[in-house]
Motif scaffolding. Structure first.
Motif, PDB file in Angstrom:
ATOM      1  N   TYR A 361       0.847  -1.194   0.000  1.00 57.74           N
ATOM      2  CA  TYR A 361       0.000   0.000   0.000  1.00 57.74           C
ATOM      3  C   TYR A 361       0.876   1.235   0.000  1.00 57.74           C
ATOM      4  O   TYR A 361       1.881   1.305   0.697  1.00 57.74           O
ATOM      5  CB  TYR A 361      -0.913   0.005   1.238  1.00 57.74           C
ATOM      6  N   GLU A 437      -9.490  -3.897   7.156  1.00 62.37           N
ATOM      7  CA  GLU A 437      -8.824  -3.448   5.926  1.00 62.37           C
ATOM      8  C   GLU A 437      -7.502  -4.184   5.700  1.00 62.37           C
ATOM      9  O   GLU A 437      -7.130  -4.471   4.559  1.00 62.37           O
ATOM     10  CB  GLU A 437      -8.562  -1.939   5.983  1.00 62.37           C
ATOM     11  N   GLY A 476     -11.286   2.726  -2.953  1.00 62.02           N
ATOM     12  CA  GLY A 476     -10.720   2.307  -4.226  1.00 62.02           C
ATOM     13  C   GLY A 476     -11.572   2.759  -5.394  1.00 62.02           C
ATOM     14  O   GLY A 476     -12.567   3.468  -5.239  1.00 62.02           O
ATOM     15  N   LYS A 477     -11.184   2.339  -6.565  1.00 56.57           N
ATOM     16  CA  LYS A 477     -11.888   2.732  -7.783  1.00 56.57           C
ATOM     17  C   LYS A 477     -13.312   2.188  -7.769  1.00 56.57           C
ATOM     18  O   LYS A 477     -13.522   0.986  -7.578  1.00 56.57           O
ATOM     19  CB  LYS A 477     -11.143   2.207  -9.008  1.00 56.57           C
ATOM     20  N   SER A 485     -13.631  -9.560  -4.769  1.00 59.29           N
ATOM     21  CA  SER A 485     -13.161  -8.510  -3.865  1.00 59.29           C
ATOM     22  C   SER A 485     -12.846  -9.098  -2.497  1.00 59.29           C
ATOM     23  O   SER A 485     -13.716  -9.685  -1.855  1.00 59.29           O
ATOM     24  CB  SER A 485     -14.227  -7.416  -3.719  1.00 59.29           C
ATOM     25  N   PRO A 515     -13.467   6.948  -2.331  1.00 56.24           N
ATOM     26  CA  PRO A 515     -12.664   6.151  -3.268  1.00 56.24           C
ATOM     27  C   PRO A 515     -11.181   6.485  -3.241  1.00 56.24           C
ATOM     28  O   PRO A 515     -10.356   5.660  -3.637  1.00 56.24           O
ATOM     29  CB  PRO A 515     -13.287   6.480  -4.632  1.00 56.24           C
ATOM     30  N   ILE A 518      -8.584   5.697   2.220  1.00 57.66           N
ATOM     31  CA  ILE A 518      -8.985   4.530   3.010  1.00 57.66           C
ATOM     32  C   ILE A 518      -9.433   4.939   4.404  1.00 57.66           C
ATOM     33  O   ILE A 518      -9.981   4.133   5.155  1.00 57.66           O
ATOM     34  CB  ILE A 518      -7.821   3.516   3.081  1.00 57.66           C
ATOM     35  N   ASP A 623     -14.809  -3.638  -3.828  1.00 60.71           N
ATOM     36  CA  ASP A 623     -14.072  -2.803  -2.881  1.00 60.71           C
ATOM     37  C   ASP A 623     -14.826  -1.500  -2.638  1.00 60.71           C
ATOM     38  O   ASP A 623     -14.978  -1.058  -1.503  1.00 60.71           O
ATOM     39  CB  ASP A 623     -12.666  -2.492  -3.408  1.00 60.71           C
TER      40      ASP A 623
END
Length: 645
Positions: A361, A437, A476-477, A485, A515, A518, A623
């Motif tokens: 990450y 997460e 996320g996207k 996922s 998005p 986090i 996600d």
């Protein structure tokens, strides 16, 4: 807190006096301004002189016990109703310890990773909420970060309670504060909030030995026990296990792996010691995965004979380090690494240092600082190792690298041992859990969560202790096609555990994500939803604990499906659209899912068939799914996967 010591002897003929003995020390979370749980026995622990009698008085109740041979004592007071403030007295022949301004009410533990750790002053509307937070009947305490390879009976830093207010609220967990602030409106009792969290932590780090073994992680527990007794042996075993994992994943033959000094791979020079995203290499600007680092260092025969330590600076996120093809150490976390070098590892002349760095990450690599990178020898001399590095992209492998159980945030109970175990049998009304997460790449979250909950309940002695669990928000996207996922699977595991448990409920946050971040800033609503779940479990509030909850998915005559929910306030609604989004019809195969047209009526959602076989229904399985299904209370339907009946 005030302690009064009593001398063991008086002046003898004006000559000598014996020194005063220390008054008892109180452990756990007891302290000035504390809140203790009402309607449960009150356990007071601490240390006194071995063998002496210890008496505890609180709210007109008292109890006694004798200090054990090691000086520890445990006194259990009868349960008290809500009230206070009181003084708590711990009395012994050696002296008296006084704790002041102690309240009796309801105590809640809030725990998890960075989204639980996010403070009020970092969340949305933090300034205004902090300034208006004064409430002397709401007490807050944060457990300092610490890890241990062995369970601890006392906190490394004694936690300090404080009343909520402009000077204390801003630095406290936002989700936790908003939960207990909401509960205060109806609890009609003082509330104490305990915050014990660690950003980036996996659930395994919060599980003690009992939970490790109950969830099938006995090997990790055994290796951690070995590390506590013999770190060098544990490191060797961990290194050999990592090497075996690599060969299994890549097919590399023994002696041909990248950590071997003679390995032939596409090495390139490291531009400078910093995060690799800053090197100016396009292929690495957004790279997530593993990178190999390697360099050579020349040593004299005298240096090679000595015991040594290798220091490589910080690593982001995890490393595995070899010298001359022999494993010397490795772990996760973002702090500096130093590993002892076993005798026989170094050699006169050329020595090859190889490091595998895995980044899962954000930024990654080996950022130094350069001055911290060195080989240090037993005679105090050192050799710098910050220059001359080269790097190579590692082969892509499925999954993540094995982590050692003594890691801080990915370990096998390292956080539990130091931040939960010292709570002892602290009375509680419930636990709020916001984590997951960091577990999205690791299957089996349900088993780990179930085992952790059982262990924590056993520790505090409340078999039906309520757990309010945050079902993770999106990150996320945003999804544009159905797919698999890991985050969705963690949410599903949470749902199954909560439903099977009987004393757990979800605070669904699927609509509160960001998005690009986090750590979404909307924690006020997370707190309110946690309070709703906790209110239903701890106080018997009539509102549904979690909002709309799926109960059934049935085939209909048209080849579609009807999905039924309970816990709905009023009726289901679709925001800004005539149809509900994020529903999928799926066959048996993983790639068979497709979006389904979904209309809403009352507490049901009807999915139109498309002529293809369907054996299951999924909702919000991504996600970051885009969802719009809520009830009249504004609570979202929770994500799920369910077979069609």
């Amino acid at each position: 807190m005030r302690t009064l010591a009593i001398g063991v002897g008086a002046l003898v003929a004006g000559t000598l006096s014996y020194p005063a003995m220390a008054a008892p020390k109180v452990g756990g979370l007891m302290g000035d301004h504390a809140v203790v749980q009402r309607n449960q026995p009150i356990v007071v622990t601490g240390e006194a002189i071995p063998g002496e009698a210890v008496s505890v008085v609180l709210g007109g109740r008292s109890a006694q016990a004798k200090a054990a041979r090691d000086g520890s004592f445990r006194v259990t007071l009868p349960a008290l109703p809500a009230g206070g403030p009181y003084d708590l007295l711990v009395m012994a022949p050696s002296g008296t310890t006084e704790l002041h301004d102690v309240l009796v009410g309801d105590v809640f533990l809030c725990s998890g990773q960075s989204n639980m750790e996010m403070t009020v002053d970092r969340a949305q509307d933090g300034f205004g909420q902090t300034m208006g937070s004064t409430d002397d009947q709401l007490r807050l305490v944060t457990i300092a970060k610490q890890t241990s390879v062995k369970p601890l009976d006392r906190f490394g830093t004694q936690p300090a309670w404080a009343a909520a207010g402009p000077k204390t609220t801003g630095g406290f967990s936002a989700s936790c504060f908003y939960m207990v602030q909401e509960l205060r409106k109806t609890a009609k009792a003082p509330i104490g909030a305990i915050h014990s969290s660690w950003g980036g932590s996996q659930i395994a780090a919060w599980m003690g030995e009992t939970a490790q073994r109950a969830s099938g992680r006995g090997a990790q527990a055994d290796l951690l026990d070995l590390y506590a007794r013999d770190p060098a042996a544990a490191n060797r075993n961990a290194g050999l296990a990592w090497e075996s994992w690599w060969r299994e994943k890549t097919g590399d033959k023994p002696g041909q792996e990248p950590w071997q000094p003679q390995a032939v791979i596409d090495w390139k020079p490291v531009p400078r010691i910093t995060f690799y995203e800053n090197w100016g290499v396009p292929a690495l600007e957004t790279y997530l995965g593993m990178l190999w680092y390697q360099k050579t260092v020349t040593l004299s025969a005298e240096q090679a004979r000595q015991l040594a330590t290798i220091s490589i600076g910080a690593i982001d996120d995890a490393d595995r380090t070899w010298i001359n093809g022999k494993p010397v150490g490795g772990r996760g976390g973002w702090d500096a690494r130093s590993y002892p070098v076993a005798p026989g590892t170094l050699q006169a002349g050329t020595n090859v240092i190889t490091i595998n760095v895995e980044n899962a990450y954000s930024t990654g690599g080996m950022p130094g600082p350069a001055e911290a990178m060195k080989l240090t020898f037993a005679d105090g001399s050192s050799v710098p190792i910050s220059d001359g590095w080269r790097y190579a992209l590692a082969k892509r492998v499925s999954g993540t690298t094995p982590r050692v159980p003594w890691d801080e945030i990915t370990g096998a109970g390292t956080i539990y041992n130091a931040m939960i175990k010292p709570l002892g049998q602290t009375g509680m009304a419930g636990v709020a859990w916001y984590q997951g997460e960091s577990d999205t790449a690791y299957p089996g979250y349900a088993g780990r969560l179930k085992a952790m909950m059982a262990e924590w309940r056993a520790q505090v002695g409340v078999a039906q202790l309520p757990f309010a669990i945050v079902s993770l928000p999106g990150f996320g996207k945003p999804a544009v096609t159905p797919g698999e996922s890991g985050t969705a699977q963690v949410r599903e595991d949470m749902r199954h555990v909560a439903e099977a448990d009987g004393h757990a409920a979800l605070a669904v946050a699927i609509d509160l994500g960001d998005p690009l971040d986090i750590h979404p800033g909307e924690k006020h609503e997370v707190g309110r939803r946690l309070a709703r779940a906790m209110g239903a479990m701890a106080y018997g509030a009539p509102a549904s604990a979690s909002g709309p909850r799926v109960t059934q998915a049935a085939r209909d005559a048209s080849g579609g499906a009807t999905v039924t929910f309970d816990g709905v306030t009023g009726a289901l609604q679709t925001r800004s659209a005539a149809q509900a989004t994020a529903f999928e019809l799926c066959g048996a195969e993983a790639a068979s899912c497709r979006y389904a047209a979904a209309t809403v009526s009352g507490n049901r959602v009807m999915l139109a068939g498309d002529g293809k076989p369907a054996t299951r229904v999924r909702y919000a399985w991504a996600d970051f799914p885009v969802v719009n299904l809520v009830d009249d209370a504004g609570l979202p339907a929770g994500p799920f996967e369910m077979p069609l009946r």
